[in-house]
Design a protein around this motif. Sequence first.
Motif, short mmCIF file in Angstrom:
data_model
loop_
_atom_site.label_atom_id
_atom_site.label_comp_id
_atom_site.label_asym_id
_atom_site.label_seq_id
_atom_site.Cartn_x
_atom_site.Cartn_y
_atom_site.Cartn_z
N PRO A 21 0.86 -1.19 0.00
CA PRO A 21 0.00 0.00 0.00
C PRO A 21 0.89 1.24 0.00
CG PRO A 21 -0.58 -1.50 1.79
CD PRO A 21 0.68 -2.02 1.17
N ARG A 22 0.49 2.27 -0.69
CA ARG A 22 1.31 3.47 -0.79
C ARG A 22 1.42 4.16 0.57
NH1 ARG A 22 1.79 7.36 -5.67
NH2 ARG A 22 3.23 8.85 -4.79
N PRO A 23 2.66 4.33 1.08
CA PRO A 23 2.83 5.02 2.36
C PRO A 23 2.44 6.49 2.22
CG PRO A 23 4.90 4.03 1.62
CD PRO A 23 3.90 3.87 0.53
N VAL A 24 2.30 7.14 3.31
CA VAL A 24 1.95 8.56 3.44
C VAL A 24 0.50 8.79 3.03
CG1 VAL A 24 2.53 10.95 2.89
CG2 VAL A 24 4.35 9.28 3.12
N THR A 25 0.15 8.58 1.76
CA THR A 25 -1.22 8.85 1.31
C THR A 25 -2.15 7.68 1.58
OG1 THR A 25 -0.84 8.02 -0.91
CG2 THR A 25 -0.42 10.36 -0.53
N GLY A 26 -1.61 6.46 1.54
CA GLY A 26 -2.43 5.28 1.79
C GLY A 26 -3.33 4.88 0.64
N ALA A 40 16.48 -11.19 4.10
CA ALA A 40 16.29 -10.57 5.41
C ALA A 40 16.85 -9.14 5.42
CB ALA A 40 16.96 -11.40 6.50
N ARG A 41 18.00 -8.94 4.82
CA ARG A 41 18.61 -7.61 4.78
C ARG A 41 17.77 -6.66 3.92
NH1 ARG A 41 20.11 -3.54 7.01
NH2 ARG A 41 21.55 -2.21 5.92
N ALA A 42 17.20 -7.16 2.85
CA ALA A 42 16.34 -6.32 2.00
C ALA A 42 15.14 -5.82 2.79
CB ALA A 42 15.88 -7.11 0.77
N LEU A 43 14.51 -6.69 3.55
CA LEU A 43 13.35 -6.29 4.34
C LEU A 43 13.77 -5.35 5.47
CD1 LEU A 43 11.45 -9.69 4.48
CD2 LEU A 43 11.03 -7.74 2.98
N THR A 44 14.95 -5.57 6.04
CA THR A 44 15.46 -4.67 7.08
C THR A 44 15.68 -3.27 6.52
OG1 THR A 44 16.49 -6.49 8.28
CG2 THR A 44 17.36 -4.28 8.71
N ARG A 45 16.19 -3.17 5.30
CA ARG A 45 16.37 -1.85 4.68
C ARG A 45 15.05 -1.10 4.61
NH1 ARG A 45 19.64 -1.54 -0.77
NH2 ARG A 45 19.61 0.64 -0.15
N LEU A 46 13.97 -1.78 4.23
CA LEU A 46 12.66 -1.15 4.15
C LEU A 46 12.13 -0.79 5.53
CD1 LEU A 46 11.01 -3.29 1.36
CD2 LEU A 46 11.81 -0.93 1.19
N ASN A 48 13.83 -0.09 8.17
CA ASN A 48 14.60 1.03 8.69
C ASN A 48 14.14 2.37 8.11
OD1 ASN A 48 16.12 -0.64 10.29
ND2 ASN A 48 17.87 -0.70 8.90
N LEU A 49 13.45 2.34 6.99
CA LEU A 49 12.91 3.55 6.37
C LEU A 49 11.51 3.89 6.89
CD1 LEU A 49 14.07 2.94 2.72
CD2 LEU A 49 14.94 4.68 4.30
N GLY A 50 10.99 3.08 7.79
CA GLY A 50 9.67 3.34 8.37
C GLY A 50 8.57 2.44 7.86
N LEU A 51 8.86 1.55 6.94
CA LEU A 51 7.85 0.60 6.43
C LEU A 51 7.87 -0.63 7.33
CD1 LEU A 51 8.68 1.00 2.66
CD2 LEU A 51 6.79 2.03 3.89
N ARG A 52 7.28 -0.51 8.50
CA ARG A 52 7.42 -1.52 9.56
C ARG A 52 6.76 -2.85 9.26
NH1 ARG A 52 11.65 0.42 11.70
NH2 ARG A 52 11.42 2.42 12.70
N ALA A 53 5.60 -2.86 8.68
CA ALA A 53 4.85 -4.10 8.50
C ALA A 53 5.13 -4.72 7.14
CB ALA A 53 3.36 -3.84 8.68
#
Length: 110
Positions: A21-26, A40-46, A48-53
């Motif tokens: 889902p598009r962050p910020v606007t939803g 695992a590192r790819a998901l961690t990168r996301l 760390n940018l605030g895309l928690r789920a």
Amino acid sequence: MAGGGFSKLPNGKVVVALTLPRPVTGSGTVRVLVLAGNRARALTRLRNLGLRAVYLRGNAEPPTPDEITAVLHHPDGLLWRTTPECLEELWMPIRALLRPPRPPAHAGAG
């Protein structure tokens, strides 16, 4: 939460592609590409940018060859664009997705 998949490259790195889902606007969805040493590192990168789920379950929507080429040629190795894909739309750096939308400029102000 996400549809996506991954491809392992000959050099051992992984390209992960997720539809989120598009962050910020939803509103709407975006396709996000991440180049990393492993899934695992790819998901961690996301995250760390605030895309928690952000999770990757399965490999139903792996990156296409064009998507892999796009992320390999970007210095950050982290791109997005809206979905469904529009051939005229270019891949954009992730920071363009995560910043809040600008308020409209007022006509006649000044």
